[in-house]
Write a protein that holds these residues in place. Sequence first.
Motif, PDB file in Angstrom:
ATOM      1  N   MET A 178      -9.412  -1.204   2.314  1.00 17.19           N
ATOM      2  CA  MET A 178      -9.495  -2.489   1.605  1.00 17.19           C
ATOM      3  C   MET A 178      -9.812  -3.619   2.573  1.00 17.19           C
ATOM      4  SD  MET A 178      -9.495  -2.338  -1.574  1.00 17.19           S
ATOM      5  CE  MET A 178      -9.492  -4.096  -1.764  1.00 17.19           C
ATOM      6  N   VAL A 230      -1.158   4.758  -0.858  1.00 10.01           N
ATOM      7  CA  VAL A 230      -2.391   4.899  -0.076  1.00 10.01           C
ATOM      8  C   VAL A 230      -2.275   4.284   1.324  1.00 10.01           C
ATOM      9  CG1 VAL A 230      -3.923   5.087  -2.069  1.00 10.01           C
ATOM     10  CG2 VAL A 230      -3.363   2.825  -1.154  1.00 10.01           C
ATOM     11  N   SER A 264     -12.567  -5.591  -6.452  1.00 12.54           N
ATOM     12  CA  SER A 264     -11.351  -5.464  -5.645  1.00 12.54           C
ATOM     13  C   SER A 264     -10.229  -6.335  -6.194  1.00 12.54           C
ATOM     14  CB  SER A 264     -11.637  -5.798  -4.180  1.00 12.54           C
ATOM     15  OG  SER A 264     -11.935  -7.147  -4.008  1.00 12.54           O
ATOM     16  N   TRP A 316      -4.487   4.425   5.010  1.00 10.55           N
ATOM     17  CA  TRP A 316      -5.940   4.452   4.826  1.00 10.55           C
ATOM     18  C   TRP A 316      -6.423   3.515   3.732  1.00 10.55           C
ATOM     19  CZ3 TRP A 316      -7.797   5.956   9.027  1.00 10.55           C
ATOM     20  CH2 TRP A 316      -7.144   6.924   9.792  1.00 10.55           C
ATOM     21  N   GLY A 317      -5.643   3.368   2.677  1.00 10.12           N
ATOM     22  CA  GLY A 317      -6.032   2.438   1.620  1.00 10.12           C
ATOM     23  C   GLY A 317      -6.031   1.007   2.105  1.00 10.12           C
ATOM     24  N   ARG A 318      -5.047   0.668   2.909  1.00  7.56           N
ATOM     25  CA  ARG A 318      -4.954  -0.685   3.472  1.00  7.56           C
ATOM     26  C   ARG A 318      -6.143  -0.965   4.390  1.00  7.56           C
ATOM     27  NH1 ARG A 318      -2.899  -1.806   8.284  1.00  7.56           N
ATOM     28  NH2 ARG A 318      -1.715   0.141   8.356  1.00  7.56           N
ATOM     29  N   PHE A 327       0.814  -1.209   0.000  1.00 10.14           N
ATOM     30  CA  PHE A 327       0.000   0.000   0.000  1.00 10.14           C
ATOM     31  C   PHE A 327       0.853   1.267   0.000  1.00 10.14           C
ATOM     32  CE2 PHE A 327      -3.085  -3.213   1.001  1.00 10.14           C
ATOM     33  CZ  PHE A 327      -4.180  -2.806   0.271  1.00 10.14           C
TER      34      PHE A 327
END
Length: 132
Positions: A49, A41, A76, A44-46, A36
């Motif tokens: 997801m 990201v 996803s 927050w992206g981790r 990530f």
Amino acid sequence: MNFGKILFFFKLGVAIIFLQTLFFKFNAAEESIFIFTRLGVEPWGRIAMGILELMIVIFLFIPFLVWLGALFGIGSMMGAILAHIFVIGINVANDHGLLFVLAIVNFLGCSYILYSEKENLLMNMQWLFKRK
């Protein structure tokens, strides 16, 4: 073996893979942080997801939401496959492509689940558009 049992095993297999990777995302494993961060990201992206993958697993076992779980799973996993191909590479932290293969397996599993739920998907789409 009947169709219902086959579909259950597909759901179970997809769910196990999502839950396994979900564990690493929520525990901030080095590999997850690396992926990530490369995508730009982290964190927050981790976390997002991870939440999405948890929702996918839950939806796969709620009869009227199976189609939505499969659809989110396809999206996803398509993102994961494209990220592997164009950004992070197939071999991540010497995993010999395992995460890439798991993404493909889950993409195919979710595709089969969505195909098997096509009647429910069509009914829900009709209901959605008739509400206007």
